[in-house]
Design a protein around this motif. Sequence first.
Motif, mmCIF file in Angstrom:
data_model
loop_
_atom_site.group_PDB
_atom_site.id
_atom_site.type_symbol
_atom_site.label_atom_id
_atom_site.label_comp_id
_atom_site.label_asym_id
_atom_site.label_seq_id
_atom_site.Cartn_x
_atom_site.Cartn_y
_atom_site.Cartn_z
ATOM 1 N N GLN A 93 0.720 -1.287 -0.030
ATOM 2 C CA GLN A 93 0.225 0.149 0.099
ATOM 3 C C GLN A 93 0.852 1.404 -0.215
ATOM 4 N N ARG A 94 0.234 2.526 -0.285
ATOM 5 C CA ARG A 94 1.111 3.661 -0.673
ATOM 6 C C ARG A 94 1.482 4.370 0.974
ATOM 7 N N SER A 95 0.781 3.989 2.010
ATOM 8 C CA SER A 95 0.910 4.642 3.064
ATOM 9 C C SER A 95 1.139 3.541 4.348
ATOM 10 N N GLN A 96 1.692 4.028 5.254
ATOM 11 C CA GLN A 96 2.055 3.162 6.402
ATOM 12 C C GLN A 96 0.686 2.757 6.938
ATOM 13 N N GLN A 97 -0.283 3.719 7.093
ATOM 14 C CA GLN A 97 -1.548 3.493 7.649
ATOM 15 C C GLN A 97 -2.390 2.323 6.932
ATOM 16 N N GLN A 98 -2.268 2.628 5.686
ATOM 17 C CA GLN A 98 -2.960 1.537 4.850
ATOM 18 C C GLN A 98 -2.412 0.132 5.069
ATOM 19 N N ASN A 99 -0.983 0.032 5.291
ATOM 20 C CA ASN A 99 -0.307 -1.052 5.300
ATOM 21 C C ASN A 99 -0.696 -1.734 6.540
ATOM 22 N N ARG A 100 -0.704 -0.870 7.557
ATOM 23 C CA ARG A 100 -1.140 -1.185 9.037
ATOM 24 C C ARG A 100 -2.501 -2.036 9.067
ATOM 25 N N GLN A 101 -3.549 -1.417 8.234
ATOM 26 C CA GLN A 101 -4.783 -2.027 8.171
ATOM 27 C C GLN A 101 -4.833 -3.357 7.575
ATOM 28 N N LYS A 102 -4.142 -3.410 6.282
ATOM 29 C CA LYS A 102 -4.136 -4.491 5.639
ATOM 30 C C LYS A 102 -3.366 -5.784 6.459
ATOM 31 N N ALA A 103 -2.250 -5.279 7.315
ATOM 32 C CA ALA A 103 -1.459 -6.345 7.938
ATOM 33 C C ALA A 103 -2.553 -6.845 9.321
ATOM 34 N N MET A 104 -3.102 -6.032 9.613
ATOM 35 C CA MET A 104 -3.945 -6.410 10.907
ATOM 36 C C MET A 104 -5.018 -7.414 10.451
ATOM 37 N N GLN A 105 -5.818 -6.895 9.125
ATOM 38 C CA GLN A 105 -6.849 -7.878 8.671
ATOM 39 C C GLN A 105 -6.254 -9.466 8.370
ATOM 40 N N ILE A 106 -5.362 -9.474 7.707
ATOM 41 C CA ILE A 106 -4.555 -10.740 7.523
ATOM 42 C C ILE A 106 -4.108 -11.306 8.819
ATOM 43 N N LEU A 107 -3.618 -10.553 9.674
ATOM 44 C CA LEU A 107 -2.785 -11.076 10.894
ATOM 45 C C LEU A 107 -4.129 -11.712 11.801
ATOM 46 N N LYS A 108 -5.463 -11.081 11.784
ATOM 47 C CA LYS A 108 -6.410 -11.555 12.604
ATOM 48 C C LYS A 108 -7.133 -12.814 11.811
ATOM 49 N N SER A 109 -6.813 -13.180 10.822
ATOM 50 C CA SER A 109 -7.422 -14.276 10.078
ATOM 51 C C SER A 109 -6.500 -15.374 10.232
ATOM 52 N N ARG A 110 -5.157 -15.061 10.199
ATOM 53 C CA ARG A 110 -4.266 -16.302 10.429
ATOM 54 C C ARG A 110 -4.192 -16.560 11.924
ATOM 55 N N VAL A 111 -4.216 -15.792 12.904
ATOM 56 C CA VAL A 111 -4.199 -16.091 14.244
ATOM 57 C C VAL A 111 -5.369 -16.928 14.528
ATOM 58 N N TYR A 112 -6.660 -16.511 13.996
ATOM 59 C CA TYR A 112 -7.939 -17.464 14.289
ATOM 60 C C TYR A 112 -7.623 -18.789 13.603
ATOM 61 N N ASP A 113 -7.181 -18.788 12.484
ATOM 62 C CA ASP A 113 -7.169 -20.005 11.771
ATOM 63 C C ASP A 113 -6.168 -20.807 12.450
ATOM 64 N N TYR A 114 -5.030 -20.261 13.130
ATOM 65 C CA TYR A 114 -4.135 -21.197 13.845
ATOM 66 C C TYR A 114 -4.596 -21.645 14.916
ATOM 67 N N TYR A 115 -5.449 -20.937 15.817
ATOM 68 C CA TYR A 115 -6.278 -21.389 16.877
ATOM 69 C C TYR A 115 -7.068 -22.510 16.621
ATOM 70 N N GLU A 116 -7.936 -22.317 15.538
ATOM 71 C CA GLU A 116 -8.986 -23.342 14.915
ATOM 72 C C GLU A 116 -8.092 -24.678 14.729
ATOM 73 N N SER A 117 -6.890 -24.662 13.928
ATOM 74 C CA SER A 117 -6.200 -25.668 13.692
ATOM 75 C C SER A 117 -5.666 -26.411 14.837
ATOM 76 N N GLU A 118 -5.271 -25.620 15.938
ATOM 77 C CA GLU A 118 -4.697 -26.347 17.254
ATOM 78 C C GLU A 118 -5.798 -26.962 17.963
ATOM 79 N N ASN A 119 -7.007 -26.644 17.750
ATOM 80 C CA ASN A 119 -7.954 -27.230 18.332
ATOM 81 C C ASN A 119 -8.749 -28.164 17.465
ATOM 82 N N GLN A 120 -7.896 -28.677 16.459
ATOM 83 C CA GLN A 120 -8.740 -29.511 15.263
ATOM 84 C C GLN A 120 -9.727 -30.430 15.450
ATOM 85 N N SER A 121 -9.292 -31.506 16.568
ATOM 86 C CA SER A 121 -9.952 -32.572 16.792
ATOM 87 C C SER A 121 -11.281 -31.917 17.382
#
Length: 365
Positions: A261-289
């Motif tokens: 993205q063109r600005s640090q703020q835009q990059n922060r927003q995109k990074a946070m969106q992806i981070l939330k999804s990856r962290v949620y996915d991680y915890y779901e996988s950890e409790n896969q059974s």
Amino acid sequence: MDKIFDQLETLLERYQELQELMSDPEVINDTKRYMAYSKEEADMRDVVAAFKRYKELKQSISDSDEIMRETDDAEMQAMAKDEMEASKKELDEIEHKITLLMLPKDPNDDKNIIMEIRGAAGGDEASLFAADLLTMYSKYAEKQGWTFDIVDETDTEVGGYKDVAVMITGDSVYSKLKYENGAHRVQRIPSTESQGRVHTSTATVAVMPEYDEVDFDIDPKDIRTDVYRSSGAGGQHINKTSSAVRMTHLPTGIVVAMQDQRSQQQNRQKAMQILKSRVYDYYESENQSEYDEQRKSAVGTGDRSERIRTYNYPQNRVTDHRIGLSLNKLDRIMNGELEEIISALIVHDQAQKLEQIQSGEAKLF
């Protein structure tokens, strides 16, 4: 079937109660309560409408039957018989519709997604296949009227992707693309193969719902954020400023770097969106059974190493191994015509849910 219709009267009562609550001034002035009731009412709306029609048809059949038994008029009997047959036919359709509407819903189905595609086994050929999958999903998204944005990418010298992340937004994106989660295998002759031998390569696809502050939140104390200068294309603006962002979720070690993205703020927003999804996915996988136990109706386990589909170029064939579906139209599928495969997966998913309800393994609605 009886288990489903036994619940409908209670559901109808709750629907009527919600409509009364939503017209209560006290509730209207409480935005949070009103939104919660509104969502619950919206979730019930289709099944309630279908149930009301079901009751009308049952009454119509009863009325027609009464006319046929009590009148000697041949014309009246013929009309009543036609009306009964038409009502019975529609009743069968409504019963099936209600059954599907009452199946347990995935709470993420209405969400947008973040999709990550990675070249896996096969070196350069795997990265090229990852690029082909990206194009396939891009074309499918276009046909669905969705928005498709690349938010992070690591390309290779041969024109493929080591990994690429995209955000797909639109109507019920997750409900259709969640079935793409897993390992995709390609069998074809690479452009670098001089002896014409067919090679097998793989790419993995991870599909994660997009979460916002309401759905899933990360404690800010668990995030370390670093800023640095972007590299690559972007012009003098990017080279002169520290606009790139790297976020690390300390408890899991998950890292998201964003510099597109063109600005640090835009990059922060995109990074946070992806981070939330990856962290949620991680915890779901950890409790896969536990997760799988709660959602036995899911098609496939979603394990990244699971081979869900094979794309055979020499035979122009695509095979989805989860449902045993083979289609000799690979060229069209790679052009984004995924409807037939996705529809078959949805029907298979619904059939599994019905089996679990009938066996008592799952609950309705």
